[in-house]
Design an enzyme around this catalytic site. Structure first.
Site, mmCIF file in Angstrom:
data_model
loop_
_atom_site.group_PDB
_atom_site.id
_atom_site.type_symbol
_atom_site.label_atom_id
_atom_site.label_comp_id
_atom_site.label_asym_id
_atom_site.label_seq_id
_atom_site.Cartn_x
_atom_site.Cartn_y
_atom_site.Cartn_z
ATOM 1 N N VAL A 109 0.839 -1.204 0.000
ATOM 2 C CA VAL A 109 0.000 0.000 0.000
ATOM 3 C C VAL A 109 0.870 1.250 0.000
ATOM 4 O O VAL A 109 0.621 2.198 -0.752
ATOM 5 C CB VAL A 109 -0.958 -0.018 1.220
ATOM 6 C CG1 VAL A 109 -1.732 1.289 1.331
ATOM 7 C CG2 VAL A 109 -1.937 -1.188 1.101
ATOM 8 N N LYS A 143 -13.697 -0.770 5.724
ATOM 9 C CA LYS A 143 -12.672 -1.604 5.090
ATOM 10 C C LYS A 143 -12.915 -3.098 5.368
ATOM 11 O O LYS A 143 -12.869 -3.943 4.474
ATOM 12 C CB LYS A 143 -11.294 -1.171 5.586
ATOM 13 C CG LYS A 143 -10.157 -2.058 5.174
ATOM 14 C CD LYS A 143 -9.919 -2.037 3.683
ATOM 15 C CE LYS A 143 -9.081 -3.192 3.251
ATOM 16 N NZ LYS A 143 -8.057 -2.904 2.321
ATOM 17 N N PHE A 189 -17.831 -10.989 -7.158
ATOM 18 C CA PHE A 189 -16.821 -12.045 -6.974
ATOM 19 C C PHE A 189 -17.508 -13.408 -6.971
ATOM 20 O O PHE A 189 -17.670 -14.044 -5.926
ATOM 21 C CB PHE A 189 -16.068 -11.802 -5.660
ATOM 22 C CG PHE A 189 -14.822 -10.972 -5.831
ATOM 23 C CD1 PHE A 189 -14.659 -10.146 -6.931
ATOM 24 C CD2 PHE A 189 -13.797 -11.016 -4.892
ATOM 25 C CE1 PHE A 189 -13.515 -9.375 -7.097
ATOM 26 C CE2 PHE A 189 -12.645 -10.254 -5.040
ATOM 27 C CZ PHE A 189 -12.503 -9.439 -6.151
ATOM 28 N N GLY A 245 -14.107 -21.694 -7.471
ATOM 29 C CA GLY A 245 -12.758 -22.257 -7.622
ATOM 30 C C GLY A 245 -12.248 -22.809 -6.319
ATOM 31 O O GLY A 245 -13.031 -23.303 -5.487
ATOM 32 N N CYS A 304 -5.129 -10.264 2.591
ATOM 33 C CA CYS A 304 -6.217 -9.448 3.133
ATOM 34 C C CYS A 304 -7.450 -10.221 3.597
ATOM 35 O O CYS A 304 -7.837 -10.118 4.754
ATOM 36 C CB CYS A 304 -6.592 -8.392 2.112
ATOM 37 S SG CYS A 304 -5.159 -7.446 1.599
ATOM 38 N N LYS A 311 -6.983 -12.618 6.683
ATOM 39 C CA LYS A 311 -6.593 -11.865 7.891
ATOM 40 C C LYS A 311 -7.754 -11.001 8.388
ATOM 41 O O LYS A 311 -8.035 -10.944 9.586
ATOM 42 C CB LYS A 311 -5.379 -10.984 7.531
ATOM 43 C CG LYS A 311 -4.903 -10.083 8.633
ATOM 44 C CD LYS A 311 -3.552 -9.482 8.288
ATOM 45 C CE LYS A 311 -3.633 -8.299 7.357
ATOM 46 N NZ LYS A 311 -3.902 -7.013 8.012
#
Ligand code: UGA
Length: 447
Positions: free
Chosen positions: A14, A208, A254, A258, A265, A268
């Protein structure tokens, strides 16, 4: 347009992407890190990780004298109008977030402030961390400064574009943030073309986690639907296509079934939110289900390989793709790790390839597996091939040639990149995730 002097504390993914992009918008940026080797490398133009387009942009901005690298935060912070905190927030053993780097950075900033600086917290941090940052800085400095929570939503592999043309920029302000600070932040993010969401620091911090958990939830949802599809002999891609046509779900959802999500990310952040919720007495059980489904997909992949090659001891397994997704060499929590470990336990001989992640894989597996530079070398003499990462070059494989290369034509496609009908016609025993099998000798796993 106003240009600012900016210090970035923490030159990881980042930090480096933020630094180079802000430099390209004309700001004067110093990226700081305590890792001397990394900074020495960056000064010489060596990137600490692979990201398309990053190396050339960094070199250009350094040449333009808008971007520099340093290990000395004490020299860089004084005189900076904006200080970005982009330090790592690793997970502790129990899943909660280790904030020690954030605290250290705040401790370092405090003594160097002169007044009116804006401290921008970009790391993914638990709700309330902006207040912690303020408290720590306050111990050293009594003058005016602002803390803004500004979570980053960039995606590895498309990081430069994601930063420079964001879907949204979230700016979380403290209660008494001045109009000047808000104006400066809007000016800094002028390139977001108004896609700015202003809120308080706590909300910004939570957004977030909510965003990542939502996306991970979509993946586990479609993987669960894929299980049903296999049971009833239908196609998960048709289901996903129909779902995406609903504007409330959207074309970019999304919903690629699969072997599940990996990376730094999602895993965690889910664990961190489970911990955070527990702490305030809420059992966010949905999150446990997301994790469980994701774990099961990795096992499913190995089971599918075992179904095609029941005796794996001594069998040669070709693994195509090691990184957690294409266009990165990142293998943090990559599905490939668990898959390879399981296969090794079953006695398989692994020959793995990846366009960029082999050095990373070597640090994880050492000499316990064989590394080859391309798919053809991996497939040569293989008893079964496992597609683990959907790198574009694998999509272009010539399977007539592959058929001749392999000892036994068994393919398990963990990313659904090949057409099951075509693979069967070419003589492969081919299996994928949530799609009908056309290879006669492959029976569904769950009937
Ligand atoms: C993710 C988020 O997408 C970003 O918005 C966020 O800023 C970032 O985490 C972060 O917190 O820093 P990233 O981890 O780079 O970005 O990768 P993604 O492209 O989101 O993919 C994550 C994993 O999900 C990959 O293993 C990928 O293969 C998998 N995935 C993705 C699926 O299995 N199916 C899908 O449909 C999409």
């Amino acid at each position: 347009m106003e240009h600012y002097r900016i210090t970035i504390l923490g030159t990881g993914y980042v930090g480096l992407v933020t630094g180079v992009c802000l430099a390209s918008f004309g700001h004067k940026v110093t990226c700081v890190d305590i890792d001397v080797k990394k900074i020495v490398g960056l000064k010489r133009g060596v990137m600490p990780f692979f990201e398309p387009g990053l190396a050339s942009l960094v070199r250009h901005q350094v040449k333009q004298k808008r971007l520099q690298f340093s290990t000395d935060a004490h020299a860089s912070i004084p005189g900076s109008e904006m200080i970005f905190m982009t330090v790592g927030t690793p997970a502790k053993r129990d899943g909660s977030v280790d904030l020690s780097y954030v605290r250290d950075a705040a401790d370092m900033i405090g003594p160097h402030l002169r007044g009116q600086e804006i401290i921008i917290s970009k790391s993914t941090v638990p709700v309330g961390t902006s207040q912690t940052i303020r408290r720590i800085i306050r111990r050293h400095f009594r003058g005016p400064f602002a803390v803004v929570s500004n979570p980053e939503f960039l995606r590895e592999g498309v990081a430069l574009k994601a930063f420079s043309r964001p879907d949204r920029v979230v700016l979380g302000y403290e209660p008494k943030t001045s109009a000047t600070v808000k104006r400066k932040m809007r000016s800094l993010y002028r390139f977001a073309r108004g896609r700015i969401i202003q809120t308080n620091t706590e909300t910004a911090e939570l957004i977030k986690y909510a965003a990542n958990v939502f996306l991970a939830g979509e993946i586990s949802f479609i993987n669960s639907i894929a299980r049903l599809c296999e049971e009833v002999g239908t196609n998960v891609e048709d289901v996903a296509r129909a779902l995406r046509a609903d504007p409330r779900i959207g074309q970019k959802a999304f919903l690629n079934a699969g072997i599940g999500y990996g990376g730094l990310c999602f895993p965690k952040d889910i664990r961190a939110l489970i911990k955070m919720s527990k702490r305030i007495g809420y059992r966010f059980s949905y999150l446990n289900v997301i994790e469980e489904v994701n774990r099961d997909q990795r096992k499913l992949f190995v089971d599918k390989i075992r179904r095609l090659v029941p005796r794996l001891r001594g069998a040669k397994v070709a693994i195509l793709g090691l990184s957690f997704k294409p266009d990165t060499d990142d293998m943090r929590d990559a599905p490939s790790i668990e898959i390879i470990k399981r296969l090794l336990c079953l006695g398989a001989k692994i020959t793995a390839t990846d366009p960029v992640a082999i050095p990373t894989a070597h640090r994880i597996f050492g000499n316990s597996i064989t590394y080859v530079p391309d798919a053809a070398s991996a497939l040569k003499g293989a008893d079964v091939a496992g597609i683990v990462t959907e790198w574009p070059i694998y999509r272009r494989l010539n399977f007539t040639k592959v058929r001749r290369l392999m000892r036994h034509p068994n393919v398990v496609d963990g990313r659904n990149i090949f057409d099951p009908k075509k693979m069967a016609l070419l003589g492969f025993r081919y299996d994928s995730i949530g799609r009908k099998n056309f290879s006669p000798s492959v029976t569904p796993l769950y009937t």
